[in-house]
Design a protein around this motif. Sequence first.
Motif, PDB file in Angstrom:
ATOM      1  N   ALA A 120       2.115  11.638  -2.160  1.00 40.72           N
ATOM      2  CA  ALA A 120       2.109  10.228  -1.784  1.00 40.72           C
ATOM      3  C   ALA A 120       1.772  10.052  -0.309  1.00 40.72           C
ATOM      4  O   ALA A 120       0.979   9.174   0.057  1.00 40.72           O
ATOM      5  CB  ALA A 120       3.468   9.600  -2.094  1.00 40.72           C
ATOM      6  N   MET A 121       2.339  10.876   0.539  1.00 37.55           N
ATOM      7  CA  MET A 121       2.063  10.758   1.973  1.00 37.55           C
ATOM      8  C   MET A 121       0.616  11.133   2.284  1.00 37.55           C
ATOM      9  O   MET A 121      -0.037  10.483   3.098  1.00 37.55           O
ATOM     10  CB  MET A 121       3.038  11.621   2.785  1.00 37.55           C
ATOM     11  N   LEU A 122       0.101  12.173   1.638  1.00 35.83           N
ATOM     12  CA  LEU A 122      -1.314  12.530   1.837  1.00 35.83           C
ATOM     13  C   LEU A 122      -2.224  11.411   1.339  1.00 35.83           C
ATOM     14  O   LEU A 122      -3.225  11.080   1.988  1.00 35.83           O
ATOM     15  CB  LEU A 122      -1.636  13.836   1.118  1.00 35.83           C
ATOM     16  N   LEU A 123      -1.888  10.843   0.205  1.00 37.99           N
ATOM     17  CA  LEU A 123      -2.672   9.738  -0.333  1.00 37.99           C
ATOM     18  C   LEU A 123      -2.657   8.548   0.619  1.00 37.99           C
ATOM     19  O   LEU A 123      -3.700   7.923   0.860  1.00 37.99           O
ATOM     20  CB  LEU A 123      -2.125   9.341  -1.706  1.00 37.99           C
ATOM     21  N   LEU A 124      -1.500   8.263   1.200  1.00 36.25           N
ATOM     22  CA  LEU A 124      -1.402   7.165   2.162  1.00 36.25           C
ATOM     23  C   LEU A 124      -2.269   7.445   3.389  1.00 36.25           C
ATOM     24  O   LEU A 124      -2.951   6.551   3.888  1.00 36.25           O
ATOM     25  CB  LEU A 124       0.051   6.954   2.575  1.00 36.25           C
ATOM     26  N   ILE A 125      -2.271   8.676   3.864  1.00 40.76           N
ATOM     27  CA  ILE A 125      -3.101   9.033   5.022  1.00 40.76           C
ATOM     28  C   ILE A 125      -4.573   8.847   4.692  1.00 40.76           C
ATOM     29  O   ILE A 125      -5.331   8.268   5.477  1.00 40.76           O
ATOM     30  CB  ILE A 125      -2.806  10.480   5.464  1.00 40.76           C
ATOM     31  N   PHE A 126      -4.988   9.336   3.537  1.00 40.52           N
ATOM     32  CA  PHE A 126      -6.401   9.227   3.159  1.00 40.52           C
ATOM     33  C   PHE A 126      -6.825   7.769   2.944  1.00 40.52           C
ATOM     34  O   PHE A 126      -7.905   7.360   3.385  1.00 40.52           O
ATOM     35  CB  PHE A 126      -6.706  10.047   1.904  1.00 40.52           C
ATOM     36  N   LEU A 157       0.826  -1.202   0.000  1.00 38.16           N
ATOM     37  CA  LEU A 157       0.000   0.000   0.000  1.00 38.16           C
ATOM     38  C   LEU A 157       0.863   1.256   0.000  1.00 38.16           C
ATOM     39  O   LEU A 157       0.602   2.207  -0.740  1.00 38.16           O
ATOM     40  CB  LEU A 157      -0.933  -0.017   1.211  1.00 38.16           C
ATOM     41  N   LEU A 158       1.919   1.261   0.809  1.00 37.77           N
ATOM     42  CA  LEU A 158       2.845   2.381   0.849  1.00 37.77           C
ATOM     43  C   LEU A 158       3.536   2.577  -0.496  1.00 37.77           C
ATOM     44  O   LEU A 158       3.643   3.700  -1.005  1.00 37.77           O
ATOM     45  CB  LEU A 158       3.881   2.165   1.954  1.00 37.77           C
ATOM     46  N   ALA A 159       3.973   1.477  -1.108  1.00 41.55           N
ATOM     47  CA  ALA A 159       4.644   1.563  -2.410  1.00 41.55           C
ATOM     48  C   ALA A 159       3.687   2.055  -3.493  1.00 41.55           C
ATOM     49  O   ALA A 159       4.067   2.857  -4.353  1.00 41.55           O
ATOM     50  CB  ALA A 159       5.215   0.201  -2.786  1.00 41.55           C
ATOM     51  N   GLY A 160       2.440   1.585  -3.446  1.00 42.77           N
ATOM     52  CA  GLY A 160       1.458   2.045  -4.424  1.00 42.77           C
ATOM     53  C   GLY A 160       1.180   3.532  -4.301  1.00 42.77           C
ATOM     54  O   GLY A 160       1.108   4.252  -5.309  1.00 42.77           O
ATOM     55  N   CYS A 161       1.032   3.999  -3.065  1.00 47.44           N
ATOM     56  CA  CYS A 161       0.802   5.434  -2.855  1.00 47.44           C
ATOM     57  C   CYS A 161       2.004   6.242  -3.317  1.00 47.44           C
ATOM     58  O   CYS A 161       1.855   7.324  -3.904  1.00 47.44           O
ATOM     59  CB  CYS A 161       0.512   5.715  -1.382  1.00 47.44           C
ATOM     60  N   MET A 162       3.210   5.719  -3.075  1.00 50.80           N
ATOM     61  CA  MET A 162       4.416   6.420  -3.515  1.00 50.80           C
ATOM     62  C   MET A 162       4.475   6.501  -5.031  1.00 50.80           C
ATOM     63  O   MET A 162       4.785   7.548  -5.598  1.00 50.80           O
ATOM     64  CB  MET A 162       5.650   5.694  -2.969  1.00 50.80           C
ATOM     65  N   LEU A 163       4.144   5.416  -5.701  1.00 50.92           N
ATOM     66  CA  LEU A 163       4.172   5.404  -7.156  1.00 50.92           C
ATOM     67  C   LEU A 163       3.153   6.381  -7.736  1.00 50.92           C
ATOM     68  O   LEU A 163       3.479   7.180  -8.623  1.00 50.92           O
ATOM     69  CB  LEU A 163       3.909   3.980  -7.662  1.00 50.92           C
TER      70      LEU A 163
END
Length: 136
Positions: free
Chosen positions: A39-45, A8-14
Amino acid sequence: MVIYGVALLAGCMLVGLIIGDVLGQLLGIDANLGGVGIAMLLLIFVTSYLKTHDHLPESTESGITFWNAMYIPIVVAMAASQNVAAAFSGGMVAILAGTLAVVLGLAMVPLLTGKRVEDATPLDARPAAPAQGRTP
Protein backbone atom coordinates in the motif's frame (compact mmCIF):
# COMPACT_ATOMS: atom_id res chain seq x y z
CA MET A 1 -9.07 19.27 -1.34
CA VAL A 2 -7.57 17.51 1.65
CA ILE A 3 -10.26 14.82 1.53
CA TYR A 4 -8.99 13.66 -1.87
CA GLY A 5 -5.58 12.98 -0.34
CA VAL A 6 -7.18 10.95 2.42
CA ALA A 7 -9.28 9.07 -0.15
CA LEU A 8 -6.18 8.32 -2.22
CA LEU A 9 -4.40 7.00 0.87
CA ALA A 10 -7.41 4.87 1.83
CA GLY A 11 -7.70 3.49 -1.70
CA CYS A 12 -4.03 2.52 -1.79
CA MET A 13 -4.40 0.89 1.63
CA LEU A 14 -7.41 -1.11 0.50
CA VAL A 15 -5.73 -2.29 -2.70
CA GLY A 16 -2.51 -3.11 -0.81
CA LEU A 17 -4.35 -5.20 1.78
CA ILE A 18 -6.24 -7.09 -0.92
CA ILE A 19 -3.00 -7.83 -2.80
CA GLY A 20 -1.35 -8.90 0.48
CA ASP A 21 -4.22 -11.27 1.27
CA VAL A 22 -4.12 -12.75 -2.23
CA LEU A 23 -0.34 -13.24 -2.00
CA GLY A 24 -0.78 -14.98 1.36
CA GLN A 25 -3.42 -17.31 -0.05
CA LEU A 26 -1.32 -18.09 -3.14
CA LEU A 27 1.60 -19.09 -0.92
CA GLY A 28 -0.59 -21.07 1.47
CA ILE A 29 -0.13 -18.69 4.39
CA ASP A 30 -3.15 -17.70 6.44
CA ALA A 31 -2.00 -14.08 6.76
CA ASN A 32 -1.66 -10.81 4.92
CA LEU A 33 1.72 -10.92 3.21
CA GLY A 34 3.12 -7.40 2.97
CA GLY A 35 -0.14 -5.58 2.38
CA VAL A 36 0.89 -2.44 4.27
CA GLY A 37 4.21 -2.25 2.42
CA ILE A 38 2.48 -2.74 -0.90
CA ALA A 39 0.00 0.00 0.00
CA MET A 40 2.77 2.45 0.84
CA LEU A 41 4.67 1.65 -2.37
CA LEU A 42 1.46 2.05 -4.34
CA LEU A 43 0.85 5.42 -2.68
CA ILE A 44 4.38 6.55 -3.58
CA PHE A 45 3.99 5.49 -7.20
CA VAL A 46 0.51 7.01 -7.60
CA THR A 47 1.45 10.34 -6.03
CA SER A 48 4.64 10.49 -8.10
CA TYR A 49 2.64 9.84 -11.26
CA LEU A 50 0.07 12.48 -10.34
CA LYS A 51 2.79 15.05 -9.53
CA THR A 52 4.62 14.52 -12.82
CA HIS A 53 1.36 14.98 -14.76
CA ASP A 54 0.26 18.01 -12.69
CA HIS A 55 -2.88 16.32 -11.37
CA LEU A 56 -2.05 16.63 -7.66
CA PRO A 57 -3.12 19.93 -6.09
CA GLU A 58 -1.28 21.22 -3.02
CA SER A 59 -4.30 20.69 -0.76
CA THR A 60 -4.58 17.04 -1.82
CA GLU A 61 -0.88 16.55 -1.18
CA SER A 62 -1.28 18.04 2.31
CA GLY A 63 -3.98 15.45 3.09
CA ILE A 64 -1.63 12.66 2.05
CA THR A 65 1.24 14.14 4.06
CA PHE A 66 -0.90 14.52 7.18
CA TRP A 67 -2.05 10.92 7.21
CA ASN A 68 1.39 9.61 6.28
CA ALA A 69 2.76 11.33 9.36
CA MET A 70 0.04 9.73 11.49
CA TYR A 71 -0.15 6.35 9.79
CA ILE A 72 3.43 5.12 9.51
CA PRO A 73 4.31 5.29 13.26
CA ILE A 74 1.04 3.57 14.15
CA VAL A 75 1.67 0.70 11.72
CA VAL A 76 5.25 0.30 12.90
CA ALA A 77 4.08 0.16 16.52
CA MET A 78 1.42 -2.42 15.66
CA ALA A 79 3.92 -4.58 13.78
CA ALA A 80 6.41 -4.34 16.63
CA SER A 81 3.82 -5.46 19.18
CA GLN A 82 2.91 -8.44 16.98
CA ASN A 83 6.58 -9.37 16.68
CA VAL A 84 7.02 -9.25 20.46
CA ALA A 85 3.93 -11.42 21.00
CA ALA A 86 5.22 -13.92 18.41
CA ALA A 87 8.64 -13.94 20.06
CA PHE A 88 7.21 -14.76 23.48
CA SER A 89 5.08 -17.55 22.05
CA GLY A 90 8.01 -18.80 19.94
CA GLY A 91 10.20 -19.58 22.92
CA MET A 92 13.62 -18.63 24.17
CA VAL A 93 15.40 -18.85 20.80
CA ALA A 94 13.17 -16.15 19.31
CA ILE A 95 13.71 -13.88 22.32
CA LEU A 96 17.48 -14.45 22.17
CA ALA A 97 17.57 -13.72 18.43
CA GLY A 98 15.60 -10.50 18.88
CA THR A 99 17.79 -9.35 21.77
CA LEU A 100 20.96 -10.13 19.82
CA ALA A 101 19.69 -8.19 16.80
CA VAL A 102 18.95 -5.12 18.95
CA VAL A 103 22.33 -5.25 20.71
CA LEU A 104 24.24 -5.65 17.45
CA GLY A 105 22.21 -2.87 15.86
CA LEU A 106 23.04 -0.52 18.71
CA ALA A 107 26.71 -1.51 18.54
CA MET A 108 26.78 -0.65 14.83
CA VAL A 109 25.53 2.94 15.33
CA PRO A 110 29.00 4.44 15.99
CA LEU A 111 30.44 2.56 13.03
CA LEU A 112 27.70 3.70 10.67
CA THR A 113 27.80 7.32 11.81
CA GLY A 114 31.61 7.49 11.74
CA LYS A 115 31.97 8.74 15.31
CA ARG A 116 34.75 7.60 17.55
CA VAL A 117 34.13 6.77 21.19
CA GLU A 118 36.09 9.76 22.48
CA ASP A 119 33.98 12.08 20.28
CA ALA A 120 30.75 10.74 21.76
CA THR A 121 30.54 13.14 24.72
CA PRO A 122 27.37 15.22 24.78
CA LEU A 123 27.66 18.79 23.55
CA ASP A 124 26.49 20.26 26.87
CA ALA A 125 29.25 18.38 28.74
CA ARG A 126 32.03 19.90 26.62
CA PRO A 127 33.77 23.07 27.85
CA ALA A 128 32.58 26.25 26.16
CA ALA A 129 34.85 27.65 23.48
CA PRO A 130 36.30 31.06 24.30
CA ALA A 131 34.71 33.98 22.50
CA GLN A 132 36.90 35.16 19.66
CA GLY A 133 37.76 38.80 19.24
CA ARG A 134 36.92 39.75 22.83
CA THR A 135 39.42 40.53 25.51
CA PRO A 136 38.44 40.61 29.17
